[in-house]
Design a protein around this motif. Structure first.
Motif, PDB file in Angstrom:
ATOM      1  N   ASN A   1       1.400   3.766 -14.416  1.00 62.68           N
ATOM      2  CA  ASN A   1       0.050   3.406 -14.023  1.00 62.68           C
ATOM      3  C   ASN A   1      -0.485   2.399 -15.028  1.00 62.68           C
ATOM      4  O   ASN A   1      -0.606   2.715 -16.204  1.00 62.68           O
TER       5      ASN A   1
ATOM      6  N   ASN B   1       3.644   5.077  -7.546  1.00 62.41           N
ATOM      7  CA  ASN B   1       3.904   6.435  -7.071  1.00 62.41           C
ATOM      8  C   ASN B   1       5.403   6.741  -7.075  1.00 62.41           C
ATOM      9  O   ASN B   1       5.803   7.885  -7.278  1.00 62.41           O
TER      10      ASN B   1
ATOM     11  N   LYS C   1      -8.122 -13.445  -4.764  1.00 59.60           N
ATOM     12  CA  LYS C   1      -7.241 -13.757  -3.641  1.00 59.60           C
ATOM     13  C   LYS C   1      -7.453 -15.190  -3.150  1.00 59.60           C
ATOM     14  O   LYS C   1      -6.497 -15.942  -2.967  1.00 59.60           O
TER      15      LYS C   1
ATOM     16  N   ASN D   1      -4.298  -9.190  -7.173  1.00 55.57           N
ATOM     17  CA  ASN D   1      -3.836  -9.412  -5.794  1.00 55.57           C
ATOM     18  C   ASN D   1      -2.766  -8.417  -5.359  1.00 55.57           C
ATOM     19  O   ASN D   1      -2.403  -8.388  -4.186  1.00 55.57           O
ATOM     20  N   THR D   2      -2.254  -7.642  -6.291  1.00 56.00           N
ATOM     21  CA  THR D   2      -1.167  -6.720  -5.958  1.00 56.00           C
ATOM     22  C   THR D   2      -1.531  -5.262  -6.211  1.00 56.00           C
ATOM     23  O   THR D   2      -0.649  -4.427  -6.416  1.00 56.00           O
ATOM     24  N   LEU D   3      -2.817  -4.945  -6.209  1.00 58.02           N
ATOM     25  CA  LEU D   3      -3.254  -3.577  -6.500  1.00 58.02           C
ATOM     26  C   LEU D   3      -2.611  -2.553  -5.563  1.00 58.02           C
ATOM     27  O   LEU D   3      -2.069  -1.544  -6.020  1.00 58.02           O
ATOM     28  N   GLN D   4      -2.678  -2.798  -4.276  1.00 58.27           N
ATOM     29  CA  GLN D   4      -2.138  -1.834  -3.312  1.00 58.27           C
ATOM     30  C   GLN D   4      -0.618  -1.716  -3.429  1.00 58.27           C
ATOM     31  O   GLN D   4      -0.076  -0.606  -3.404  1.00 58.27           O
ATOM     32  N   LEU D   5       0.051  -2.842  -3.564  1.00 60.86           N
ATOM     33  CA  LEU D   5       1.508  -2.820  -3.715  1.00 60.86           C
ATOM     34  C   LEU D   5       1.903  -2.059  -4.977  1.00 60.86           C
ATOM     35  O   LEU D   5       2.803  -1.221  -4.957  1.00 60.86           O
ATOM     36  N   ARG D   6       1.221  -2.341  -6.087  1.00 58.47           N
ATOM     37  CA  ARG D   6       1.554  -1.652  -7.337  1.00 58.47           C
ATOM     38  C   ARG D   6       1.256  -0.160  -7.258  1.00 58.47           C
ATOM     39  O   ARG D   6       1.982   0.650  -7.825  1.00 58.47           O
ATOM     40  N   ASN D   7       0.213   0.230  -6.545  1.00 58.38           N
ATOM     41  CA  ASN D   7      -0.059   1.662  -6.359  1.00 58.38           C
ATOM     42  C   ASN D   7       1.094   2.338  -5.624  1.00 58.38           C
ATOM     43  O   ASN D   7       1.510   3.438  -5.989  1.00 58.38           O
ATOM     44  N   LYS D   8       1.619   1.684  -4.607  1.00 55.14           N
ATOM     45  CA  LYS D   8       2.753   2.241  -3.862  1.00 55.14           C
ATOM     46  C   LYS D   8       3.978   2.375  -4.769  1.00 55.14           C
ATOM     47  O   LYS D   8       4.635   3.406  -4.789  1.00 55.14           O
TER      48      LYS D   8
END
Length: 134
Positions: free
Chosen positions: A112, A107, A43, A97-104
């Protein structure tokens, strides 16, 4: 403040053993592991890229430059090392840097992607590019 910020980069990148890379795949895998172990550095690195390195001292830049120096030593002269470096760093840091966004999003669309898959794809893509340059 700036001194502390630079010390974070110096300390972190001093732990990067990019000199151990014997080929471009090693180079990609070493960088991926480095950023994966310290996602916050991915980041900070991205922020500093976007800021044109304005907060980095010359000492810090010299330490960061060991990555491009190693890459130059691994590439044929006909290959632009800045292009390869930009592709590798962009893919790795954007992924982390986009782990959380990609998890959303994952889903929602039921996909994955693991970092190992990204590393393999990156090695394959760069490898194909390098073969085409020969």
């Amino acid at each position: 403040k700036k001194e502390i910020y630079n010390e974070i980069f110096v300390t972190s990148f001093s732990k990067l053993h990019i000199e151990d890379a014997s080929n471009v795949d090693d180079y990609i895998n070493i960088l991926a592991s480095f950023f994966e172990k310290d996602v916050q550095m991915a980041k900070l690195f991205s922020i500093e890229l976007a800021n044109e390195g304005n907060n980095l001292s010359e000492t810090t830049l010299r330490i960061l430059s060991k990555t491009i120096k190693k890459l130059i030593s691994l590439l044929d002269e006909s290959v632009n090392p800045i292009f390869i470096q930009t592709v590798v760093m962009s893919v790795l840091t954007t992924y982390l840097n986009t782990l959380q966004l990609r998890n959303k999003v994952s889903n929602i669309v039921c996909i994955n992607e693991e970092l190992s898959s990204i590393k393999e794809s990156l090695c394959e893509m760069v490898g194909c590019y390098l073969k085409g340059k020969k």
